[in-house]
Design an enzyme around this catalytic site. Structure first.
Site, PDB file in Angstrom:
ATOM      1  N   ASP A 140       0.845  -1.197   0.000  1.00  0.00           N
ATOM      2  CA  ASP A 140       0.000   0.000   0.000  1.00  0.00           C
ATOM      3  C   ASP A 140       0.877   1.242   0.000  1.00  0.00           C
ATOM      4  OD1 ASP A 140      -1.967   1.997   0.587  1.00  0.00           O
ATOM      5  OD2 ASP A 140      -3.218   0.467   1.513  1.00  0.00           O
ATOM      6  N   CYS A 143      -7.326   4.222  -1.624  1.00  0.00           N
ATOM      7  CA  CYS A 143      -7.263   2.766  -1.607  1.00  0.00           C
ATOM      8  C   CYS A 143      -8.449   2.091  -2.292  1.00  0.00           C
ATOM      9  CB  CYS A 143      -7.147   2.282  -0.168  1.00  0.00           C
ATOM     10  SG  CYS A 143      -6.671   0.542  -0.041  1.00  0.00           S
ATOM     11  N   ASP A 145      -1.376  -0.768  -4.622  1.00  0.00           N
ATOM     12  CA  ASP A 145      -2.654  -0.212  -5.057  1.00  0.00           C
ATOM     13  C   ASP A 145      -2.473   1.177  -5.667  1.00  0.00           C
ATOM     14  OD1 ASP A 145      -2.029   0.948  -2.605  1.00  0.00           O
ATOM     15  OD2 ASP A 145      -3.976   0.579  -1.680  1.00  0.00           O
ATOM     16  N   HIS A 146      -1.671   2.008  -5.044  1.00  0.00           N
ATOM     17  CA  HIS A 146      -1.345   3.341  -5.551  1.00  0.00           C
ATOM     18  C   HIS A 146       0.017   3.698  -4.968  1.00  0.00           C
ATOM     19  CE1 HIS A 146      -2.410   4.651  -1.544  1.00  0.00           C
ATOM     20  NE2 HIS A 146      -3.606   4.080  -1.701  1.00  0.00           N
TER      21      HIS A 146
END
Length: 516
Positions: free
Chosen positions: A16, A56, A321-322
């Site tokens: 994450d 998220c 995710d990013h």
């Protein structure tokens, strides 16, 4: 049984807020990731890989179903994911796997499928449909906190203050460690639960490890907290002052003005943008240490798979995710339109793949991960997905018609403030990005000004040339390309089918129970 046992295992790992440039294998000058670098040498590193949205939940709503935000319509943490969409867990289940989750998937359930009083509707941290949960680890981290207590650690501070440096609240950035050790971090806890589970398996398995690191709070135990010298690392992509960065666009100005330190370091006060260069560098050193911890856990996981004899028959997918701004433009966190929020790692290692140690420079996107996993496990990706399988790259090929740009979207209605300061309706609070090798165009909703960066002349994205007459042609061409991209990727779930005298023909997207 013979067909089932011949299938590969799948280990799908998401971290994450991990930046795509923050890997040794990606050429970072100071980050140390020997285990992940070794994995890249056995598989394929996709150097220009981008998330589809932020934060998220929107990011994972692109990653798991293989659909752009314009179709999945998850706009913020808490937006429900429409139950009509398939996803990676349902695809695995259709193939006979029992996909098992460790961590979290941050998917708000479709409220139309639940009674109004259902407790599942009280949190956006739902479980992606199709997953069996072995170890859930939501934001409150209570399963980890109770585990810490059993180990004798005083965890009464709870989340987030358990992640404060030893000694309590601080007014500035410190490299001091937390109360827990490197064997006791949330990531170590989750890795241990997976390793214990994998030793129980006697059938091919599908596991999704969803780690919170290197997401804030930015803190890490010894030895990772002092592994990197704050003086090391590249220059931040930004102007000398926050005010100069704020002049790039009104959305940047709003974020600089409102972003608070306490979101990233519990106990601190004031604006992120007011931290000194030295403080930003200390934060970055901690962030690099969190990445080093994750790298060590990747090595531990690999050893466990080798010990059980599973490694050689395991598809390994590592991504995020990013990403994380990490001081660029005097910001932390994610969102907006800068590369720092969306450029993420992707490494895929597949048994029998001919390409080993390959670094792919073509643009790839989060929506490509689902069709890739499907093809590698013997399924046919449905025609309505926005992504394309990356399997050809694992065979040493490069499709002739591959995309020459990356795309992502951001919905800034997550904060109600835009509707007040900009006078926008919630459905106007969105932007879409088209990023080529040399240019980057951002269309912003609600009549807010567009953005155009000349990445060849300004790789740090510091000068918005959208209003420069010298770039009028480039701006028009990029706007037209973005419009064409959106038109091509409008929801195709039923658009690829037709009702005829012989009944329904073409592709009809239902759910992944029928995906083969």
């Amino acid at each position: 049984m013979e067909e089932r046992s011949a299938r590969p295992n799948v280990l799908f790992i998401t971290c994450d807020q991990w930046r795509g440039d923050s890997l040794g294998a990606a050429g970072h000058p100071s980050i140390r990731t020997p285990n992940i670098d070794a994995l890249a040498k056995e598989g394929v590193l996709f150097r220009r890989h981008y998330a589809g949205a932020a934060p998220c939940s929107p990011a994972r709503a692109c990653l798991y179903p293989g659909l752009y935000q314009m179709t999945n319509r998850v706009c913020r943490n808490g937006t429900p994911l429409d139950s009509r969409h398939g996803n990676v867990a349902l695809a695995a289940r259709a193939l006979g796997y029992d996909p098992t989750l460790f961590g979290y998937s941050d998917v708000a359930p479709d409220p139309r499928r639940h009674a109004p009083g259902d407790p599942m509707l009280k949190s956006y941290e739902g479980v992606l449909p199709g997953f069996t949960v072995r170890q859930l680890l939501p934001e409150h981290q209570k399963p980890w906190l109770s585990w810490l207590s059993l180990r004798g650690v005083d965890a009464r501070a709870g989340f987030p203050m358990i992640h404060a440096p030893v000694g309590g609240q601080v007014d500035d950035v410190t490299l001091a460690p937390p109360v827990y050790s490197t064997e006791e971090t949330p990531a170590a806890f989750l890795a241990g639960e997976f390793i214990r589970w994998v030793g129980e398996q006697d059938e091919p398995w599908f596991a999704h490890l969803s780690f919170i690191s290197p997401h804030p709070p930015f803190i890490v135990p010894e030895p990772w907290n002092t592994l990197h010298d704050p003086a090391d690392g590249p220059a931040f992509a930004r102007h000398p002052s926050p005010d100069a960065d704020a002049a790039i666009h009104p959305l940047v100005a709003r974020e600089i003005e409102t972003q608070l330190r306490s979101k990233f370091l519990p106990g601190t006060k004031g604006r992120v943008a007011d931290w000194s260069e030295e403080s930003f560098r200390r934060i970055r050193a901690i962030y690099y240490g969190m990445i080093a911890e994750m790298d060590a856990l990747m090595g531990r996981i690999r050893v466990a798979l080798e010990r059980t004899g599973a490694w050689e028959n395991t598809i390994f997918v590592l991504t995020s995710d990013h990403a994380e701004m990490m001081g660029d433009h005097h910001l932390l966190g994610k969102g907006g339109f800068f590369d720092g929020s969306y450029h993420v790692p992707l490494i895929i290692r597949a048994p029998g793949a001919s390409a080993r140690g390959r670094i792919v420079e073509a643009f790839t996107e989060a929506v490509d991960v689902l069709p890739t996993i499907m093809e590698l496990t013997g399924a046919t990706p449905p025609a309505h997905l926005d992504g394309r399988s990356l399997a050809p790259f694992l065979r040493g090929e490069t499709p002739a018609d591959w995309r020459d740009a990356a795309h992502w979207e951001f919905d800034f209605r997550a904060n109600s403030e835009p509707t007040q300061s900009f006078g926008l309706k919630p459905q106007q609070c969105n932007l879409a990005v088209l990023r080529t090798e040399t240019l980057k165009y951002v269309h912003v909703g609600g009549g807010l000004p567009p953005v155009l960066f000349d990445l060849k002349e300004d790789p740090a994205e510091t000068r918005n040339v959208a209003g420069d007459p010298a770039y009028r042609t480039e701006r028009m061409e990029m706007a037209e390309r973005l419009l064409a991209w959106r038109a091509e990727h409008l929801d195709q779930a039923l658009a690829l089918s037709e009702l005829t005298e012989d009944g329904a023909v073409g592709h009809i997207a239902d759910d992944m129970r029928s995906w083969r």
